[in-house]
Design a protein around this motif. Structure first.
Motif, short mmCIF file in Angstrom:
data_model
loop_
_atom_site.label_atom_id
_atom_site.label_comp_id
_atom_site.label_asym_id
_atom_site.label_seq_id
_atom_site.Cartn_x
_atom_site.Cartn_y
_atom_site.Cartn_z
N ALA A 64 0.84 -1.21 0.00
CA ALA A 64 0.00 0.00 0.00
C ALA A 64 0.87 1.25 0.00
CB ALA A 64 -0.94 -0.02 1.21
N THR A 65 1.94 1.23 0.81
CA THR A 65 2.84 2.39 0.87
C THR A 65 3.50 2.61 -0.49
OG1 THR A 65 3.25 1.87 3.17
CG2 THR A 65 4.79 3.38 2.15
N TYR A 68 1.10 3.99 -3.06
CA TYR A 68 0.80 5.41 -2.80
C TYR A 68 1.96 6.31 -3.22
CZ TYR A 68 -0.80 9.66 -0.61
OH TYR A 68 -1.19 10.96 -0.41
N VAL A 69 3.18 5.92 -2.87
CA VAL A 69 4.36 6.70 -3.26
C VAL A 69 4.45 6.77 -4.79
CG1 VAL A 69 6.89 6.75 -3.24
CG2 VAL A 69 5.65 6.28 -1.13
N ILE A 72 1.93 9.27 -6.11
CA ILE A 72 2.38 10.67 -5.94
C ILE A 72 3.42 11.00 -7.01
CG2 ILE A 72 3.66 12.26 -4.43
CD1 ILE A 72 2.37 10.94 -2.04
N ARG A 75 1.76 11.49 -10.40
CA ARG A 75 1.03 12.76 -10.48
C ARG A 75 1.99 13.93 -10.58
NH1 ARG A 75 -3.23 12.39 -5.64
NH2 ARG A 75 -1.77 10.88 -4.81
N LEU A 76 3.09 13.84 -9.83
CA LEU A 76 4.10 14.91 -9.86
C LEU A 76 4.73 15.01 -11.24
CD1 LEU A 76 5.24 16.90 -7.78
CD2 LEU A 76 7.09 15.31 -7.35
N VAL A 79 2.31 16.74 -13.59
CA VAL A 79 2.27 18.19 -13.35
C VAL A 79 3.51 18.85 -13.96
CG1 VAL A 79 2.42 19.95 -11.53
CG2 VAL A 79 0.81 18.07 -11.30
N GLU A 80 4.67 18.26 -13.74
CA GLU A 80 5.93 18.83 -14.27
C GLU A 80 5.90 18.86 -15.80
OE1 GLU A 80 8.13 20.26 -12.49
OE2 GLU A 80 7.63 19.57 -10.48
N GLU A 82 3.24 18.99 -17.70
CA GLU A 82 2.29 20.05 -18.11
C GLU A 82 2.92 21.42 -17.97
OE1 GLU A 82 -2.06 20.30 -17.09
OE2 GLU A 82 -1.68 18.25 -16.44
N MET A 83 3.68 21.61 -16.91
CA MET A 83 4.33 22.92 -16.67
C MET A 83 5.34 23.21 -17.78
SD MET A 83 4.85 23.07 -12.58
CE MET A 83 5.04 24.81 -12.28
N LEU A 86 3.48 24.03 -20.98
CA LEU A 86 2.88 25.36 -20.89
C LEU A 86 3.94 26.45 -21.01
CD1 LEU A 86 -0.10 26.06 -20.55
CD2 LEU A 86 0.33 26.40 -18.13
N ALA A 87 5.07 26.21 -20.39
CA ALA A 87 6.16 27.20 -20.45
C ALA A 87 6.65 27.39 -21.88
CB ALA A 87 7.31 26.76 -19.55
N LYS A 89 4.76 27.02 -24.54
CA LYS A 89 3.69 27.70 -25.30
C LYS A 89 3.66 29.19 -25.02
CE LYS A 89 0.16 24.08 -25.52
NZ LYS A 89 -1.14 23.72 -24.95
N MET A 90 4.11 29.58 -23.82
CA MET A 90 4.00 30.98 -23.41
C MET A 90 4.98 31.84 -24.20
SD MET A 90 3.41 30.75 -19.36
CE MET A 90 2.82 32.36 -18.97
N LEU B 85 -5.11 6.19 3.39
CA LEU B 85 -4.10 5.13 3.21
C LEU B 85 -3.90 4.33 4.51
CD1 LEU B 85 -1.68 3.88 1.51
CD2 LEU B 85 -0.25 5.53 2.71
N MET B 89 -4.88 0.39 5.63
CA MET B 89 -3.97 -0.58 6.26
C MET B 89 -4.64 -1.22 7.48
SD MET B 89 -0.32 1.33 6.26
CE MET B 89 0.45 1.95 4.78
N LEU B 196 5.32 11.01 4.01
CA LEU B 196 4.26 11.02 3.00
C LEU B 196 3.58 12.38 2.95
CD1 LEU B 196 2.63 7.48 3.51
CD2 LEU B 196 4.16 8.20 1.69
N LEU B 203 3.46 17.93 -3.81
CA LEU B 203 2.66 17.73 -5.02
C LEU B 203 1.58 18.81 -5.12
CD1 LEU B 203 1.63 16.07 -7.48
CD2 LEU B 203 0.31 14.69 -5.87
N LEU B 210 1.11 25.15 -11.14
CA LEU B 210 0.61 24.87 -12.50
C LEU B 210 -0.67 25.66 -12.76
CD1 LEU B 210 0.77 23.17 -15.13
CD2 LEU B 210 -0.60 21.45 -13.96
N LEU B 213 0.20 29.14 -13.49
CA LEU B 213 0.79 29.21 -14.82
C LEU B 213 -0.31 29.23 -15.89
CD1 LEU B 213 3.82 29.35 -15.45
CD2 LEU B 213 3.74 26.94 -16.05
N TYR B 217 -1.10 32.19 -18.48
CA TYR B 217 -1.15 31.87 -19.92
C TYR B 217 -2.45 32.40 -20.53
CZ TYR B 217 -1.30 29.07 -24.19
OH TYR B 217 -1.38 28.67 -25.50
#
Lengths: 93, 219
Positions: A64-65, A68-69, A72, A75-76, A79-80, A82-83, A86-87, A89-90, B85, B89, B196, B203, B210, B213, B217
């Protein structure tokens, strides 16, 4: 019907019955349990082993840990990405 | 400061989780439950970590509701996810223990049911944030505060209602040979919780950057 013929028929029927009956009785299910005998503890062979449950529980915590990590981190990264897109395109300032 | 601390803390947490099974293996067996009782050493710390995450979420939610603080909102969002989470558990390790100790995977008694409802409350908070549209952060904050208010009942359920779950008196009365691995595991879980939380808040920060940004934009 003559006596001889009747005796042949009866003998055949009787011997068939004896032969088939033994087979039929052999296929019968065993008799149901007539009574229950109590014991103080569950026989060792019937006991649910604890070790697999313990190991599963510990493994689940780790899994589970890790999941989850990883979520994250994913998702990070999104986001990076997309940034960065976008940068690009600007318009430059 | 946090960035500098992060890697050493990860190493310490990994070492603690690697060493925890050794301590658990060396702990004595409980007289009635035997080996399966050792699930206790990571089942209970999971709930402790969940309750702490809920406390963080609840306080941050209060701050966000009354001061409209985006930072507090990010912390509340991160803590709610982490609470789910750790709750998961607890909800998985508990039935594995119960199957052997009670003979059933699950029992709809007060303690177990209210713990499941608490988990579902925080899942609903996450869903509200994701699909609630504008203003969902405030709704999620309200859910977080509600979860904080419910938590003492989850902890005290075994003392209030008759349940098959062990009482809260178990932990304070642990003998030294059981208390040492138990509190070691609690410390490892709290460290994991902190790590965590740091990761998830980071995040949230990047997601906020974002969004800014995108706004720049569009302008």
């Amino acid at each position: 019907m003559s006596f001889r013929r009747l005796s042949v028929v009866l003998t055949t029927a009787l011997s068939s019955f004896v032969l088939l009956a033994s087979t039929a009785f052999a296929q019968q299910a065993p008799a149901g349990q007539a009574g229950f005998v109590p014991v103080d503890s569950v026989p060792l062979a019937d006991q649910l082993p604890a070790a697999p449950l313990l190991i599963t529980a510990y493994a689940f915590v780790w899994a589970a840990t890790m999941v989850y990590v990883w979520s994250i981190w994913r998702r990070l990264n999104k986001v990076e990405d997309e940034m960065r897109a976008l940068a690009q395109k600007m318009p430059p300032r | 400061m946090m960035k500098k601390l992060f890697v050493p803390l990860v190493v310490i947490a990994a070492a603690m989780f690697a060493y925890a099974p050794v301590m658990i293996a060396n702990a004595p067996y409980e007289s009635t439950m035997g080996l399966v009782q050792k699930i206790f050493y990571f089942h209970v710390p999971s709930w402790f970590a969940m309750f702490t995450a809920i406390a963080v979420c609840g306080v941050a939610s209060i701050i966000h509701l009354f001061r409209n603080s985006p930072r507090a909102d990010r912390i509340a969002e991160a803590a709610a996810e982490i609470a789910v989470l750790f709750g998961l558990m607890g909800l998985v390790t508990g039935p594995l223990w119960g199957r052997k100790a009670w003979g059933v995977w699950w029992q709809w008694d007060a303690k177990l049911t209210i713990a499941l409802l608490l988990e579902m409350t925080f899942i609903s908070g996450i869903l509200v944030r994701k699909y609630g549209g504008p203003g969902s952060d405030k709704l999620a904050a309200a859910v977080g505060i509600f979860g904080l208010a419910v938590t003492p009942f989850v902890y005290e359920a075994v003392n209030i209602w008759r349940t098959i779950h062990p009482l809260t008196s178990v932990v304070p009365t642990l003998g030294a040979s059981m208390a040492a691995p138990f509190w070691f595991c609690v410390a490892a879980y709290f460290l994991l919780l902190a790590l965590l939380l740091m990761l998830r808040v980071n995040l949230g920060k990047r997601q906020a950057a974002l969004d800014e940004l995108y706004l720049a934009y569009e302008d």
